[in-house]
Design a protein around this motif. Sequence first.
Motif, PDB file in Angstrom:
ATOM      1  N   SER A  35      12.789  -2.211 -24.692  1.00 42.27           N
ATOM      2  CA  SER A  35      12.663  -2.520 -23.266  1.00 42.27           C
ATOM      3  C   SER A  35      12.072  -1.330 -22.528  1.00 42.27           C
ATOM      4  O   SER A  35      11.182  -1.463 -21.703  1.00 42.27           O
ATOM      5  CB  SER A  35      14.022  -2.845 -22.663  1.00 42.27           C
ATOM      6  N   PHE A  36      12.577  -0.147 -22.871  1.00 41.63           N
ATOM      7  CA  PHE A  36      12.097   1.056 -22.206  1.00 41.63           C
ATOM      8  C   PHE A  36      10.623   1.290 -22.530  1.00 41.63           C
ATOM      9  O   PHE A  36       9.820   1.581 -21.638  1.00 41.63           O
ATOM     10  CB  PHE A  36      12.935   2.261 -22.659  1.00 41.63           C
ATOM     11  N   GLY A  37      10.274   1.119 -23.811  1.00 43.48           N
ATOM     12  CA  GLY A  37       8.884   1.309 -24.229  1.00 43.48           C
ATOM     13  C   GLY A  37       7.955   0.323 -23.548  1.00 43.48           C
ATOM     14  O   GLY A  37       6.876   0.697 -23.065  1.00 43.48           O
ATOM     15  N   THR A  38       8.404  -0.943 -23.462  1.00 44.54           N
ATOM     16  CA  THR A  38       7.585  -1.966 -22.814  1.00 44.54           C
ATOM     17  C   THR A  38       7.368  -1.627 -21.350  1.00 44.54           C
ATOM     18  O   THR A  38       6.249  -1.724 -20.830  1.00 44.54           O
ATOM     19  CB  THR A  38       8.295  -3.335 -22.913  1.00 44.54           C
ATOM     20  N   ALA A  39       8.438  -1.200 -20.691  1.00 46.68           N
ATOM     21  CA  ALA A  39       8.330  -0.841 -19.278  1.00 46.68           C
ATOM     22  C   ALA A  39       7.347   0.308 -19.093  1.00 46.68           C
ATOM     23  O   ALA A  39       6.527   0.304 -18.174  1.00 46.68           O
ATOM     24  CB  ALA A  39       9.706  -0.450 -18.745  1.00 46.68           C
ATOM     25  N   PHE A  58      15.324  -6.680 -32.624  1.00 45.77           N
ATOM     26  CA  PHE A  58      15.595  -6.624 -31.194  1.00 45.77           C
ATOM     27  C   PHE A  58      17.036  -6.224 -30.917  1.00 45.77           C
ATOM     28  O   PHE A  58      17.316  -5.524 -29.954  1.00 45.77           O
ATOM     29  CB  PHE A  58      15.284  -7.970 -30.542  1.00 45.77           C
ATOM     30  N   ARG A  59      17.949  -6.729 -31.781  1.00 45.18           N
ATOM     31  CA  ARG A  59      19.348  -6.361 -31.582  1.00 45.18           C
ATOM     32  C   ARG A  59      19.518  -4.860 -31.789  1.00 45.18           C
ATOM     33  O   ARG A  59      20.271  -4.197 -31.104  1.00 45.18           O
ATOM     34  CB  ARG A  59      20.228  -7.118 -32.567  1.00 45.18           C
ATOM     35  N   GLN A  60      18.769  -4.330 -32.788  1.00 47.00           N
ATOM     36  CA  GLN A  60      18.932  -2.924 -33.130  1.00 47.00           C
ATOM     37  C   GLN A  60      18.214  -2.008 -32.147  1.00 47.00           C
ATOM     38  O   GLN A  60      18.725  -0.965 -31.778  1.00 47.00           O
ATOM     39  CB  GLN A  60      18.386  -2.696 -34.534  1.00 47.00           C
ATOM     40  N   TYR A  61      17.013  -2.432 -31.761  1.00 45.05           N
ATOM     41  CA  TYR A  61      16.199  -1.545 -30.929  1.00 45.05           C
ATOM     42  C   TYR A  61      15.966  -2.126 -29.544  1.00 45.05           C
ATOM     43  O   TYR A  61      14.994  -1.761 -28.888  1.00 45.05           O
ATOM     44  CB  TYR A  61      14.859  -1.275 -31.605  1.00 45.05           C
ATOM     45  N   GLY A  62      16.802  -3.061 -29.159  1.00 47.46           N
ATOM     46  CA  GLY A  62      16.589  -3.773 -27.899  1.00 47.46           C
ATOM     47  C   GLY A  62      16.323  -2.869 -26.720  1.00 47.46           C
ATOM     48  O   GLY A  62      15.340  -3.014 -26.019  1.00 47.46           O
ATOM     49  N   TYR A  63      17.185  -1.862 -26.527  1.00 43.25           N
ATOM     50  CA  TYR A  63      17.048  -0.996 -25.356  1.00 43.25           C
ATOM     51  C   TYR A  63      15.788  -0.146 -25.451  1.00 43.25           C
ATOM     52  O   TYR A  63      15.063   0.025 -24.489  1.00 43.25           O
ATOM     53  CB  TYR A  63      18.285  -0.108 -25.216  1.00 43.25           C
ATOM     54  N   SER A  64      15.529   0.420 -26.676  1.00 42.96           N
ATOM     55  CA  SER A  64      14.348   1.277 -26.837  1.00 42.96           C
ATOM     56  C   SER A  64      13.102   0.469 -26.553  1.00 42.96           C
ATOM     57  O   SER A  64      12.167   0.933 -25.908  1.00 42.96           O
ATOM     58  CB  SER A  64      14.277   1.810 -28.266  1.00 42.96           C
TER      59      SER A  64
END
Lengths: 175, 144
Positions: free
Chosen positions: B58-62, B50-56
């Motif tokens: 979040s975007f994917g989940t959205a 999550f630390r590494q891919y946190g933003y990706s």
Amino acid sequence: MDQRQWVDNLFREHAKPLFRYLRTFRLPEEDTYDLVQEAYIRLMSAGPSKIRKPKVWLFTVGRNLAINVMKREKSRWTDAGAVDLLEDESRGALADLMDKEDREQLWAAFSALSDGDREMMGLYLEHEFSYRQIAEVLGRTEISVRVGMHRCRNRLKKQLRPAGGGVAAANAEGV
Amino acid sequence: MTRNQDVEKGLQQLLKDRRIPVDEDRLEAMRESLLRQVPHRTPRRLPVFFRQYGYSLSFGTALVLVALIVWQIIPLGPGNPPSSPGLMEIAADEGRVDRALVLLNGFASVASQGETMVDWEYYNRSMVGDYGDENILETFYGSI
């Protein structure tokens, strides 16, 4: 190293210099202690993973907090807490370097600089920040800090020259 | 070392020797107070992924959530009519209402002829038989 140890080490190492730096903003002493505490609370909340250079980070956050306080409570901001005072007694390396008169001349020249220049020189000389670190704290570019420091030195030289005599003036002439 | 450096060294010493009183006891109390707050202020550590891919993530989940919502609202696809289960239910209800109205017309016509209730029953049951839905009549009686 756990978070507690990390905070403890950083407090022991930087709290006092941070207080001395923030004190030069001439805020009331109580406010300055609060600013130090607030800076460390924010440090804890951010955590070690987000802070690569803790000293620079603390000084930057402390400075921003001080500026916010100054903007918010302008009426309380007075020179009453001015702290740019010299020790009465010369001591240690300084006593070997120059006599009292030279010290006073040098201090007068330094005091004649603008607030921003004094802050920049203070970070460089007292807190031993690099130009790059000063740029981070002040929110400027490194080139701008280099140019600013060069100008500060020239101004100091100019201030010291008319006095004539004394180690400081002689030294400045040799630049 | 140049003379300029001598001046800077002198100024550096002046700055370091500047009389700025620091209340050591107060700083010590502040340190202890801060250390007590450490457990409450420690940021929550997410797993490495999550630390590494946190933003990706979040975007994917959205993106997935938005797709699901759109799919629920407009369930278009090959062979599917552009309607939702809710709309189909309403259409079915309308069909039942139409049949009920036909029955009501039957009652009205029988009543106008002055027949008895038993006759109504007989008449309507025969009608319901035609439509094949006895429940409609029961529902109608229940509602009046």
